[in-house]
Write a protein that holds these residues in place. Structure first.
Motif, mmCIF file in Angstrom:
data_model
loop_
_atom_site.group_PDB
_atom_site.id
_atom_site.type_symbol
_atom_site.label_atom_id
_atom_site.label_comp_id
_atom_site.label_asym_id
_atom_site.label_seq_id
_atom_site.Cartn_x
_atom_site.Cartn_y
_atom_site.Cartn_z
ATOM 1 N N LEU A 1 8.226 7.074 3.264
ATOM 2 C CA LEU A 1 8.513 8.383 2.682
ATOM 3 C C LEU A 1 7.900 8.535 1.291
ATOM 4 N N LEU A 2 8.021 7.514 0.451
ATOM 5 C CA LEU A 2 7.458 7.586 -0.891
ATOM 6 C C LEU A 2 5.948 7.739 -0.858
ATOM 7 N N GLY A 3 5.303 7.068 0.101
ATOM 8 C CA GLY A 3 3.853 7.210 0.226
ATOM 9 C C GLY A 3 3.447 8.640 0.513
ATOM 10 N N LEU A 4 4.146 9.280 1.447
ATOM 11 C CA LEU A 4 3.847 10.678 1.767
ATOM 12 C C LEU A 4 4.122 11.586 0.574
ATOM 13 N N LEU A 5 5.154 11.266 -0.175
ATOM 14 C CA LEU A 5 5.578 12.119 -1.281
ATOM 15 C C LEU A 5 4.652 12.007 -2.491
ATOM 16 N N LEU A 6 4.243 10.798 -2.821
ATOM 17 C CA LEU A 6 3.519 10.569 -4.065
ATOM 18 C C LEU A 6 2.000 10.607 -3.912
ATOM 19 N N HIS A 7 1.494 10.018 -2.852
ATOM 20 C CA HIS A 7 0.043 9.853 -2.738
ATOM 21 C C HIS A 7 -0.699 11.188 -2.728
ATOM 22 N N CYS A 8 -0.184 12.154 -2.007
ATOM 23 C CA CYS A 8 -0.909 13.416 -1.822
ATOM 24 C C CYS A 8 -0.942 14.273 -3.084
ATOM 25 N N ASN A 9 -0.187 13.877 -4.112
ATOM 26 C CA ASN A 9 -0.154 14.638 -5.366
ATOM 27 C C ASN A 9 -0.743 13.856 -6.531
ATOM 28 N N PHE A 10 -1.593 12.867 -6.217
ATOM 29 C CA PHE A 10 -2.258 12.055 -7.218
ATOM 30 C C PHE A 10 -1.260 11.297 -8.103
ATOM 31 N N LEU A 11 -0.071 11.064 -7.566
ATOM 32 C CA LEU A 11 0.892 10.232 -8.260
ATOM 33 C C LEU A 11 0.599 8.764 -7.932
ATOM 34 N N PRO A 12 1.059 7.814 -8.745
ATOM 35 C CA PRO A 12 0.605 6.418 -8.624
ATOM 36 C C PRO A 12 1.082 5.729 -7.352
ATOM 37 N N TRP A 13 0.399 6.001 -6.275
ATOM 38 C CA TRP A 13 0.649 5.304 -5.000
ATOM 39 C C TRP A 13 -0.701 5.089 -4.325
ATOM 40 N N THR A 14 -1.359 3.998 -4.748
ATOM 41 C CA THR A 14 -2.725 3.736 -4.286
ATOM 42 C C THR A 14 -2.824 2.427 -3.528
#
Length: 469
Positions: A456-469
Motif C-alpha cells: 500500500l505504501l508503495g502505491l501511495l508514495l511512489h507515484c507522487n515522487f515521494l521517497p519510495w524508490t
C-alpha cells in the motif's frame, strides 16, 4: 487504479529527479493517459521511457540496461494503429501498463512452477505465488521499471535449470542480464549445477578428462551470461570513446544537458575511456549515484535503513533456519555428503528441502552486496524481483506457525471457521487469513502486515515522487 487515484488526489513532491522536456505535442487523449498512467513514470521509470523514446543520449542513461526499453518499443509497435491518436510517450505508458501486468502474471506463474519443482510442496508453492502477487515491491512490478520482466526471465531460467535444460536456462539468464546487471550473479546457479554433476559422476580412473570438461563448461556458462553486459559496455565505449560516433540531439535535450551537466557523446573524452578495463557502468554508479562500499552508511540515511530492515531480517532468518537444519550440507556447499548425512538429511518437502540451498546462497549474496554497496532502500525491490527466497520462506512461516492453515491442509476443501456466512469457501488462503485476522498467530500477522503495508505504501508514495524508490 489505486495508483491513478493516489496520483490524482495527492500533489506531487518536487523531487530532484530526471525530468526531460516533452518534445511531442500533447492532445486531450494524451493528457488523459498522462493523468491516468503518469504515476507509472516516476523516478527511474523516466529513464527507461526516455531511452525507449530517444535512445542512449546521456552518459548516465547507461546505468539502465537495454532489455526493458527494447521490449517497450516492441509494445509500441503493437499499438501502431493508435499512434494517430496518441503520441509516442502515451504509447509507451500504455505499453508499460500492459506489458508489466503481463510480466507480473507470468512471473507469478513461473514462481509457482519453480516452487513445485524445488519445494516439492504444491501448497507452499501456491502460497508463495500468492505472496508474490502482494509483493512489498509490487509498485515496481507495475511501474515503468524492469523488475517484472527480470523476475519473469530469472524465475523461468531457474525452472529450466531444475528440469536439467542447461542451454535454455543459460539463454534465459543471459536475457535477464540484458535487463538488469544483477543478472550476472545468476551464473552461480549454472556453476553450482555443473559442479554438483561433476562430483556426483566423478570417475576415479579418469578424472582429468572430466575436470577439463567441467572447466570448459564453467567458462562457457560465464561467457554466455556475461555476454549481454559485455556487449552493452562495448556499445557505450564506441559512443563515447571513439571519434565520429556522436548523433544529432534535439535542441531542448541539448539544453537540458547544459543545464544539468549531463555528458553527451562527442564531448570531451570521459575519464573511464582511459581505464585498463573501460566499464561505463562502474563509472556511472560511482560518479552519478555514489554507489560504493559503505558509502551509504550515514546518519541521515537511517530512515532508508529502517525501510530495508524487514526484507533483510527475512533473508537472514531464512538463512539461519536452513543452515541450522542442514549444517553439514551447507559446509559441503551441497556438493558432497557422507552416507550418514544423507541418512540424516533426507529430502523433505517445503522450504527445508536441500534443493533450496543454492537459492539461499544467491539471496544471501544479493543481500550482502546490496546492504554494503548499494542504496539500501532499493533492497526490497532488488530482492523481491531476483530471488524466490523471500516468498518461499514467508510461505514456510505461514504454514509452520499458522494453525488455521494447518487445519485447511488436513481438511482440504473445508472453509475456515470464521469465513463470511453465506459465501462459498475461499480458495485463496491469504484472503481466508485476512478474514480470520483476529485469530491468526503473531507470526502470520507480522508477515501479512509487512507485505500489505509495503504494497500500500508503495502505491501511495511512489507515484507522487515521494521517497519510495
Amino acid at each position: 487504479m489505486a495508483m491513478a487515484l493516489f496520483n490524482t488526489i495527492i500533489p506531487d513532491h518536487h523531487a530532484d529527479a530526471f525530468s526531460p522536456p516533452r518534445l511531442a505535442p500533447s492532445g486531450s487523449v494524451d493528457q488523459l493517459i498522462e493523468g491516468f498512467l503518469g504515476g507509472l513514470s516516476r523516478w527511474d521509470a523516466e529513464h527507461f521511457l526516455f531511452i525507449a523514446e530517444h535512445g542512449y543520449l546521456y552518459e548516465h542513461n547507461y546505468a539502465f540496461f537495454p532489455g526493458f526499453p527494447l521490449v517497450l518499443l516492441m509494445g509500441t509497435e503493437l499499438l501502431r494503429p493508435l499512434q494517430g491518436l496518441l503520441n509516442q510517450r502515451s504509447c509507451l505508458l500504455v505499453s508499460v501498463a500492459l506489458l508489466n501486468f503481463l510480466f507480473s502474471v507470468l512471473a507469478a506463474v513461473t514462481l509457482h512452477d519453480l516452487g513445485c519443482l524445488v519445494l516439492q510442496c504444491p501448497r507452499q508453492a501456491f502460497i508463495a505465488a500468492l505472496l508474490f502477487c502482494l509483493s512489498p515491491a509490487n509498485v515496481f512490478l507495475a511501474a515503468g521499471y524492469s523488475e517484472a520482466l527480470f523476475a519473469f526471465l530469472t524465475f523461468s531460467a531457474m525452472g529450466q535449470l531444475e528440469r536439467a535444460r542447461g542451454w535454455a536456462s543459460g539463454l534465459l539468464f543471459a536475457l535477464a542480464t540484458g535487463v538488469r546487471s544483477n543478472g550476472l550473479v545468476s551464473v552461480g546457479f549454472l556453476l553450482h549445477s555443473q559442479c554438483r554433476g561433476f562430483f556426483s559422476s566423478l570417475v576415479v580412473l579418469n578424472p582429468w578428462k572430466q575436470l577439463i570438461q567441467l572447466l570448459a563448461s564453467l567458462c562457457l556458462s560465464v561467457l554466455t551470461v556475461s555476454l549481454p553486459f559485455a556487449l552493452f559496455q562495448y556499445y557505450a565505449y564506441t559512443q563515447f570513446c571513439l571519434r565520429g560516433s556522436a548523433h544529432s540531439i534535439p535542441e531542448p535535450l541539448v539544453q537540458l544537458a547544459v543545464d544539468k551537466g549531463y555528458r553527451t557523446a562527442g564531448e570531451n573524452e570521459p575519464p573511464w575511456c582511459s581505464w585498463d578495463l573501460p566499464l561505463i557502468y562502474s563509472y556511472i554508479q560511482d560518479v552519478y549515484w555514489n554507489v560504493g562500499l559503505l558509502r551509504y552508511y550515514e546518519l541521515r540515511q537511517l530512515p532508508n535503513f529502517l525501510l530495508a530492515t524487514p526484507v533483510a531480517v527475512l533473508v537472514v532468518w531464512a538463512a539461519w533456519t536452513f543452515v541450522s537444519t542442514h549444517p553439514w550440507f551447507c559446509l559441503t556447499l551441497g556438493l558432497q555428503r557422507s552416507k550418514d548425512s544423507e541418512r540424516l538429511e533426507k529430502p523433505r518437502p517445503g522450504f527445508l528441502s536441500p534443493k533450496v540451498f543454492v537459492y539461499l546462497v544467491h539471496a544471501a549474496v544479493l543481500l550482502l552486496f546490496g546492504g554494503l554497496c548499494m542504496h539500501v532502500q532499493v533492497l526490497t525491490r532488488f530482492l523481491g524481483s531476483s530471488t524466490p527466497i523471500m516468498y518461499w520462506f514467508s510461505a514456510h512461516l505461514l504454514q509452520s506457525h499458522e494453525p488455521l492453515l494447518r487445519s485447511v491442509d488436513t481438511a482440504p476443501g473445508r472453509p475456515l471457521e470464521h469465513s463470511p456466512p453465506g459465501q462459498k469457501p475461499l480458495r485463496n488462503c491469504l484472503m481466508e487469513l485476512l478474514y480470520n485476522w483476529k485469530t491468526c498467530s503473531p507470526v502470520t500477522k507480522c508477515v501479512l502486515a509487512y507485505f500489505l503495508t509495503y504494497w500500500l505504501l508503495g502505491l501511495l508514495l511512489h507515484c507522487n515522487f515521494l521517497p519510495w524508490t
